[in-house]
Design a protein around this motif. Structure first.
Motif, PDB file in Angstrom:
ATOM      1  N   LEU A 131     -49.467  22.934  87.391  1.00 47.31           N
ATOM      2  CA  LEU A 131     -50.815  22.532  87.794  1.00 47.31           C
ATOM      3  C   LEU A 131     -51.087  22.880  89.260  1.00 47.31           C
ATOM      4  CD1 LEU A 131     -51.066  19.103  85.950  1.00 47.31           C
ATOM      5  CD2 LEU A 131     -52.422  21.155  85.487  1.00 47.31           C
ATOM      6  N   VAL A 132     -50.085  22.752  90.102  1.00 44.96           N
ATOM      7  CA  VAL A 132     -50.248  23.120  91.515  1.00 44.96           C
ATOM      8  C   VAL A 132     -50.527  24.616  91.628  1.00 44.96           C
ATOM      9  CG1 VAL A 132     -49.010  23.400  93.709  1.00 44.96           C
ATOM     10  CG2 VAL A 132     -48.897  21.221  92.490  1.00 44.96           C
ATOM     11  N   CYS A 133     -49.744  25.417  90.917  1.00 52.47           N
ATOM     12  CA  CYS A 133     -49.850  26.875  91.035  1.00 52.47           C
ATOM     13  C   CYS A 133     -51.061  27.461  90.322  1.00 52.47           C
ATOM     14  CB  CYS A 133     -48.586  27.535  90.491  1.00 52.47           C
ATOM     15  SG  CYS A 133     -47.123  27.219  91.485  1.00 52.47           S
ATOM     16  N   GLN A 134     -51.411  26.908  89.167  1.00 47.85           N
ATOM     17  CA  GLN A 134     -52.456  27.521  88.350  1.00 47.85           C
ATOM     18  C   GLN A 134     -53.773  26.765  88.342  1.00 47.85           C
ATOM     19  OE1 GLN A 134     -50.790  28.338  84.495  1.00 47.85           O
ATOM     20  NE2 GLN A 134     -49.087  29.494  85.348  1.00 47.85           N
ATOM     21  N   GLY A 135     -53.781  25.594  88.970  1.00 51.68           N
ATOM     22  CA  GLY A 135     -55.016  24.823  89.008  1.00 51.68           C
ATOM     23  C   GLY A 135     -55.195  23.981  87.757  1.00 51.68           C
ATOM     24  N   PRO A 136     -56.342  23.305  87.661  1.00 53.07           N
ATOM     25  CA  PRO A 136     -56.587  22.405  86.532  1.00 53.07           C
ATOM     26  C   PRO A 136     -56.439  23.104  85.184  1.00 53.07           C
ATOM     27  CG  PRO A 136     -58.270  22.121  88.211  1.00 53.07           C
ATOM     28  CD  PRO A 136     -57.457  23.328  88.599  1.00 53.07           C
ATOM     29  N   GLN A 137     -55.841  22.393  84.248  1.00 54.03           N
ATOM     30  CA  GLN A 137     -55.640  22.898  82.887  1.00 54.03           C
ATOM     31  C   GLN A 137     -55.790  21.751  81.903  1.00 54.03           C
ATOM     32  OE1 GLN A 137     -51.733  24.696  82.814  1.00 54.03           O
ATOM     33  NE2 GLN A 137     -52.511  26.632  83.594  1.00 54.03           N
ATOM     34  N   THR A 138     -56.112  22.129  80.680  1.00 53.53           N
ATOM     35  CA  THR A 138     -56.185  21.124  79.625  1.00 53.53           C
ATOM     36  C   THR A 138     -54.773  20.812  79.137  1.00 53.53           C
ATOM     37  OG1 THR A 138     -56.352  22.727  77.833  1.00 53.53           O
ATOM     38  CG2 THR A 138     -58.429  21.995  78.850  1.00 53.53           C
ATOM     39  N   VAL A 139     -54.640  19.686  78.470  1.00 51.82           N
ATOM     40  CA  VAL A 139     -53.354  19.326  77.889  1.00 51.82           C
ATOM     41  C   VAL A 139     -52.920  20.405  76.898  1.00 51.82           C
ATOM     42  CG1 VAL A 139     -52.134  17.620  76.474  1.00 51.82           C
ATOM     43  CG2 VAL A 139     -53.722  16.858  78.254  1.00 51.82           C
ATOM     44  N   GLY A 140     -53.878  20.944  76.146  1.00 48.34           N
ATOM     45  CA  GLY A 140     -53.566  22.011  75.197  1.00 48.34           C
ATOM     46  C   GLY A 140     -53.018  23.256  75.889  1.00 48.34           C
ATOM     47  N   GLU A 141     -53.625  23.640  76.994  1.00 46.01           N
ATOM     48  CA  GLU A 141     -53.136  24.810  77.745  1.00 46.01           C
ATOM     49  C   GLU A 141     -51.738  24.566  78.291  1.00 46.01           C
ATOM     50  OE1 GLU A 141     -57.371  26.590  79.417  1.00 46.01           O
ATOM     51  OE2 GLU A 141     -56.396  24.946  80.505  1.00 46.01           O
ATOM     52  N   LEU A 142     -51.505  23.357  78.775  1.00 46.11           N
ATOM     53  CA  LEU A 142     -50.171  23.022  79.270  1.00 46.11           C
ATOM     54  C   LEU A 142     -49.147  23.063  78.138  1.00 46.11           C
ATOM     55  CD1 LEU A 142     -51.149  20.090  81.639  1.00 46.11           C
ATOM     56  CD2 LEU A 142     -50.178  22.279  82.349  1.00 46.11           C
ATOM     57  N   ALA A 143     -49.532  22.563  76.973  1.00 42.50           N
ATOM     58  CA  ALA A 143     -48.623  22.566  75.824  1.00 42.50           C
ATOM     59  C   ALA A 143     -48.324  23.987  75.335  1.00 42.50           C
ATOM     60  CB  ALA A 143     -49.206  21.723  74.693  1.00 42.50           C
ATOM     61  N   GLU A 144     -49.338  24.855  75.373  1.00 41.76           N
ATOM     62  CA  GLU A 144     -49.141  26.242  74.928  1.00 41.76           C
ATOM     63  C   GLU A 144     -48.122  26.980  75.789  1.00 41.76           C
ATOM     64  OE1 GLU A 144     -52.928  28.185  74.845  1.00 41.76           O
ATOM     65  OE2 GLU A 144     -53.681  26.907  73.221  1.00 41.76           O
ATOM     66  N   SER A 145     -48.089  26.674  77.064  1.00 45.55           N
ATOM     67  CA  SER A 145     -47.180  27.382  77.962  1.00 45.55           C
ATOM     68  C   SER A 145     -45.841  26.661  78.123  1.00 45.55           C
ATOM     69  CB  SER A 145     -47.838  27.571  79.331  1.00 45.55           C
ATOM     70  OG  SER A 145     -48.078  26.320  79.922  1.00 45.55           O
ATOM     71  N   SER A 146     -45.619  25.629  77.332  1.00 45.54           N
ATOM     72  CA  SER A 146     -44.400  24.834  77.432  1.00 45.54           C
ATOM     73  C   SER A 146     -43.602  24.919  76.135  1.00 45.54           C
ATOM     74  CB  SER A 146     -44.774  23.370  77.702  1.00 45.54           C
ATOM     75  OG  SER A 146     -43.642  22.550  77.645  1.00 45.54           O
ATOM     76  N   ALA A 147     -42.316  24.735  76.237  1.00 40.06           N
ATOM     77  CA  ALA A 147     -41.460  24.673  75.048  1.00 40.06           C
ATOM     78  C   ALA A 147     -41.560  23.300  74.388  1.00 40.06           C
ATOM     79  CB  ALA A 147     -40.011  24.960  75.441  1.00 40.06           C
ATOM     80  N   LEU A 148     -42.213  22.369  75.061  1.00 34.03           N
ATOM     81  CA  LEU A 148     -42.368  21.015  74.526  1.00 34.03           C
ATOM     82  C   LEU A 148     -43.498  20.949  73.510  1.00 34.03           C
ATOM     83  CD1 LEU A 148     -42.209  19.051  77.903  1.00 34.03           C
ATOM     84  CD2 LEU A 148     -40.351  19.351  76.254  1.00 34.03           C
ATOM     85  N   SER A 149     -43.429  19.954  72.652  1.00 33.39           N
ATOM     86  CA  SER A 149     -44.524  19.716  71.714  1.00 33.39           C
ATOM     87  C   SER A 149     -45.725  19.175  72.478  1.00 33.39           C
ATOM     88  CB  SER A 149     -44.094  18.700  70.656  1.00 33.39           C
ATOM     89  OG  SER A 149     -43.944  17.417  71.250  1.00 33.39           O
ATOM     90  N   ARG A 150     -46.884  19.261  71.846  1.00 32.43           N
ATOM     91  CA  ARG A 150     -48.096  18.734  72.483  1.00 32.43           C
ATOM     92  C   ARG A 150     -47.958  17.228  72.729  1.00 32.43           C
ATOM     93  NH1 ARG A 150     -53.767  20.564  72.482  1.00 32.43           N
ATOM     94  NH2 ARG A 150     -55.014  18.751  73.027  1.00 32.43           N
ATOM     95  N   THR A 151     -47.313  16.518  71.815  1.00 32.28           N
ATOM     96  CA  THR A 151     -47.091  15.084  71.978  1.00 32.28           C
ATOM     97  C   THR A 151     -46.217  14.801  73.200  1.00 32.28           C
ATOM     98  OG1 THR A 151     -47.269  14.789  69.589  1.00 32.28           O
ATOM     99  CG2 THR A 151     -46.229  13.001  70.830  1.00 32.28           C
ATOM    100  N   ALA A 152     -45.165  15.590  73.367  1.00 34.67           N
ATOM    101  CA  ALA A 152     -44.272  15.406  74.519  1.00 34.67           C
ATOM    102  C   ALA A 152     -45.006  15.725  75.826  1.00 34.67           C
ATOM    103  CB  ALA A 152     -43.030  16.280  74.379  1.00 34.67           C
ATOM    104  N   VAL A 153     -45.796  16.786  75.822  1.00 27.84           N
ATOM    105  CA  VAL A 153     -46.577  17.133  77.015  1.00 27.84           C
ATOM    106  C   VAL A 153     -47.540  15.996  77.345  1.00 27.84           C
ATOM    107  CG1 VAL A 153     -48.336  18.700  77.942  1.00 27.84           C
ATOM    108  CG2 VAL A 153     -46.325  19.637  76.785  1.00 27.84           C
ATOM    109  N   SER A 154     -48.211  15.468  76.348  1.00 26.83           N
ATOM    110  CA  SER A 154     -49.137  14.349  76.564  1.00 26.83           C
ATOM    111  C   SER A 154     -48.426  13.150  77.176  1.00 26.83           C
ATOM    112  CB  SER A 154     -49.806  13.931  75.254  1.00 26.83           C
ATOM    113  OG  SER A 154     -50.698  14.916  74.824  1.00 26.83           O
ATOM    114  N   HIS A 155     -47.220  12.879  76.691  1.00 30.30           N
ATOM    115  CA  HIS A 155     -46.427  11.763  77.228  1.00 30.30           C
ATOM    116  C   HIS A 155     -46.123  11.986  78.714  1.00 30.30           C
ATOM    117  CE1 HIS A 155     -43.320   8.742  77.675  1.00 30.30           C
ATOM    118  NE2 HIS A 155     -42.493   9.682  78.088  1.00 30.30           N
ATOM    119  N   HIS A 156     -45.654  13.182  79.055  1.00 28.33           N
ATOM    120  CA  HIS A 156     -45.312  13.480  80.447  1.00 28.33           C
ATOM    121  C   HIS A 156     -46.555  13.474  81.340  1.00 28.33           C
ATOM    122  CE1 HIS A 156     -41.097  14.127  79.784  1.00 28.33           C
ATOM    123  NE2 HIS A 156     -41.334  15.025  78.844  1.00 28.33           N
ATOM    124  N   ILE A 157     -47.657  13.962  80.817  1.00 24.54           N
ATOM    125  CA  ILE A 157     -48.918  13.961  81.568  1.00 24.54           C
ATOM    126  C   ILE A 157     -49.352  12.518  81.854  1.00 24.54           C
ATOM    127  CG2 ILE A 157     -51.400  14.453  81.336  1.00 24.54           C
ATOM    128  CD1 ILE A 157     -49.695  16.864  82.181  1.00 24.54           C
TER     129      ILE A 157
END
Length: 125
Positions: A49-75
């Motif tokens: 988020l620092v490097c690429q600026g604001p993103q949706t949870v979906g965008e963060l999940a797409e670029s992560s090896a984590l599931s969308r649920t796991a990304v949501s938890h960390h967010i």
């Protein structure tokens, strides 16, 4: 300087060395930040988020090896700790960094540690 003045000066210096250091108080305030950032997944999401600026949870999940649920938890944990804020745009949740909440505290910690180190060196001298 008389012996009495030296004794008073030494006593005053000793009292300053015995006082609680400011950095300890600030470190205690930083513990929740450090606890949140100890997880490498949260570190990666925050840096993204620092490097690429604001993103949706979906965008963060797409670029992560984590599931969308796991990304949501960390967010959610990053948001609770004050690292990010989430705004809603229809059904999208947009995440953005809130450095104004935690950078001043880390700056204050750095300054306090420097001051305490300088004071400790004076006490040892």
């Amino acid at each position: 300087m008389t012996l009495e003045q030296r004794s008073d000066s030494a006593a005053a210096g000793h009292e300053a060395c015995d006082q609680p250091i400011r950095s300890l108080e600030i470190l205690n305030q930083c513990v929740p930040l450090f606890e949140t950032l100890k997880d490498p997944n949260r570190q990666q999401l925050l840096v993204q988020l620092v490097c690429q600026g604001p993103q949706t949870v979906g965008e963060l999940a797409e670029s992560s090896a984590l599931s969308r649920t796991a990304v949501s938890h960390h967010i959610k944990l990053l948001e609770q700790a004050g690292f990010i804020e989430i705004s809603k745009d229809a059904t999208r949740r947009i995440c953005s960094v809130r450095a104004d909440r935690w950078l001043p505290l880390l700056d204050e910690l750095s300054s306090a540690l420097k001051a305490d180190l300088a004071a400790a060196e004076q006490c040892r001298a």
